[in-house]
Scaffold this motif. Sequence first.
Motif, PDB file in Angstrom:
ATOM      1  N   PHE A 107      59.883  34.770  38.352  1.00 48.96           N
ATOM      2  CA  PHE A 107      58.795  35.909  37.393  1.00 48.96           C
ATOM      3  C   PHE A 107      58.324  33.762  35.900  1.00 48.96           C
ATOM      4  CE2 PHE A 107      57.332  37.395  33.642  1.00 48.96           C
ATOM      5  CZ  PHE A 107      56.189  37.818  33.483  1.00 48.96           C
TER       6      PHE A 107
ATOM      7  N   GLY B  28      48.621  31.206  46.779  1.00 54.00           N
ATOM      8  CA  GLY B  28      49.888  32.395  47.470  1.00 54.00           C
ATOM      9  C   GLY B  28      50.579  32.478  48.368  1.00 54.00           C
TER      10      GLY B  28
ATOM     11  N   LEU C 203      55.220  34.979  42.057  1.00 47.85           N
ATOM     12  CA  LEU C 203      53.701  34.766  42.830  1.00 47.85           C
ATOM     13  C   LEU C 203      52.849  36.174  41.202  1.00 47.85           C
ATOM     14  CD1 LEU C 203      53.288  36.114  46.192  1.00 47.85           C
ATOM     15  CD2 LEU C 203      52.861  33.907  45.506  1.00 47.85           C
ATOM     16  N   VAL C 204      53.504  36.703  40.719  1.00 51.14           N
ATOM     17  CA  VAL C 204      52.962  37.457  39.497  1.00 51.14           C
ATOM     18  C   VAL C 204      52.649  36.265  38.503  1.00 51.14           C
ATOM     19  CG1 VAL C 204      53.215  39.144  37.329  1.00 51.14           C
ATOM     20  CG2 VAL C 204      54.146  39.548  39.781  1.00 51.14           C
ATOM     21  N   THR C 205      53.494  35.861  37.739  1.00 53.93           N
ATOM     22  CA  THR C 205      53.368  34.670  36.584  1.00 53.93           C
ATOM     23  C   THR C 205      52.157  33.365  37.429  1.00 53.93           C
ATOM     24  OG1 THR C 205      55.271  33.408  37.329  1.00 53.93           O
ATOM     25  CG2 THR C 205      54.479  34.666  35.093  1.00 53.93           C
TER      26      THR C 205
ATOM     27  N   LEU D   6      48.563  35.819  39.970  1.00 55.83           N
ATOM     28  CA  LEU D   6      48.046  37.101  39.431  1.00 55.83           C
ATOM     29  C   LEU D   6      47.859  36.454  38.132  1.00 55.83           C
ATOM     30  CD1 LEU D   6      46.907  39.546  39.109  1.00 55.83           C
ATOM     31  CD2 LEU D   6      48.874  40.211  38.903  1.00 55.83           C
ATOM     32  N   LEU D   7      48.255  36.040  36.806  1.00 52.04           N
ATOM     33  CA  LEU D   7      48.218  35.695  36.049  1.00 52.04           C
ATOM     34  C   LEU D   7      47.025  34.158  35.750  1.00 52.04           C
ATOM     35  CD1 LEU D   7      49.021  36.328  33.069  1.00 52.04           C
ATOM     36  CD2 LEU D   7      50.660  34.431  33.098  1.00 52.04           C
TER      37      LEU D   7
ATOM     38  N   LEU E 299      58.360  37.328  44.735  1.00 56.05           N
ATOM     39  CA  LEU E 299      57.612  38.390  44.090  1.00 56.05           C
ATOM     40  C   LEU E 299      57.297  37.991  42.490  1.00 56.05           C
ATOM     41  CD1 LEU E 299      56.100  40.812  44.574  1.00 56.05           C
ATOM     42  CD2 LEU E 299      58.132  42.279  43.898  1.00 56.05           C
ATOM     43  N   GLY E 300      58.553  37.986  42.146  1.00 49.20           N
ATOM     44  CA  GLY E 300      58.437  37.548  40.863  1.00 49.20           C
ATOM     45  C   GLY E 300      57.050  36.326  40.336  1.00 49.20           C
TER      46      GLY E 300
END
Length: 463
Positions: free
Chosen positions: A199, A249, A53-55, A58-59, A50-51
């Motif tokens: 992340f 992802g 996939l954010v950086t 998404l970022l 989860l962390g």
Amino acid sequence: MQSLSSRKLTWREYFVVASLLFGLFFGAGNLIFPLHLGQLAGGHWGPAALGFLVTGVLLPLLSVMAIAVTRSEGVFDVGRPLGVGFALTFMVLIHATIGPLFGTPRTATVSFTVGVAPFVPAHYQKLALLVFSVVFFGLAFAFSYHENSILANVGKVLNPMFLALLFLMFLVAFLMPMGNPMHATSTAAYTHGAVVNGFLEGYNTMDALAGLAFGVTVVSAVRQMGQKKSTDVSKVVAKAGLLAMTGVGLIYLLLIVAGAMSLGHFKLSADGGVAFTQIVHYYGGAFGQVVLAVLITVTCLTTAVGLVAAFAQDFHKHFPKVSYHTWLALTTLASFGTANFGLEQIIAWSTPMLMFLYPLAMVLILLSVFSNFFNRDSRIYFFVVLFTVVPALGDMVVSFPKVVSASAFGQSVASLRAMLPLSALGLSWLVPALVGLVLGLAVHFVKPQPQVALQPARVDDED
């Protein structure tokens, strides 16, 4: 009079943009970090993913959105609200990081670690890397020098083959798992801080930085498809980006799980390159490893050509007294030199730079995406970046290898940094950045500032 309306794109055109985004953000080097993350996180692979996939997903998408929203022509324009000096410095740091210092050398070392190292005796590894990197960067220079499209065309054929073999490996790995990922042993850092560490591990993909540097390519392609309004360009990028980054992802998620499962048969590896080699050899034997190694090498070489060419083009644009070919030679030679330190050393020394650059990139990306809400007021940029850069420097110092972080200077910085909230998580910049945002917004609303224009207004850009 030219129509100001944007035509509706077909699904095929959305897929073209999505493919361009996928190619921009996914290279063979992106294989090694989610795999290694899976091994580090073990049974806590879910929160870690989860962390990550954010950086890692998404970022990077937001970085391309930032280019679209601000109608920028590159990373220089993203930093332009803070002045030419800052913008130029930021551009140099971004290109140096994804270029000759870390990103470009990694294309060679990943190829070598996965494709060549398993067949070379341990005492010949350094010599083999030297010879391999000479050939690798010699080819990268030649293709970039003549701006030859042969390699890119070959990559269009081999890259899908590479992805097909990768998914075949996933299929076999999940049908015949090495172990249960939920029962895999976690390292201490991931036992209680899986989300944050995932992340931070996403920094290593460098994709948010790449999105700032190369996002203009995607935006230009969308404009050429008849999207005249900046809002329409952003919508197309968002929709196509959602499609592309869903694919990226999914691959990341499967790699993380595969890394966790591999602990059922292998010990925690030094880096993801070793882990990938072990997994491929386990399921495909020597033949499978050779085939995949060839495809990875071509994929990495294609990426290297794009990186050295982009570096030379951007530096020649801002420092025109030095020719494109001279910049190309300099970045290729520097990349060759860095590559011979080996993949493990490149990762170790790139981490501090990423701990410094990623917070700056994140705040600039988010400010750019939402810039229309505050007329791109440079004072908001100033306060946010000022309050971000100081703690980010502290994060950088304490992330250096022990030769720096354990020195008297490193210990002094660590003591000061420990006073900041979230410093133990590697996020000491977050609260100060929010404070800077509040101060900047307060100044903005007390005394509004006219909108900043990056370039002369164009008729076809008006909303």
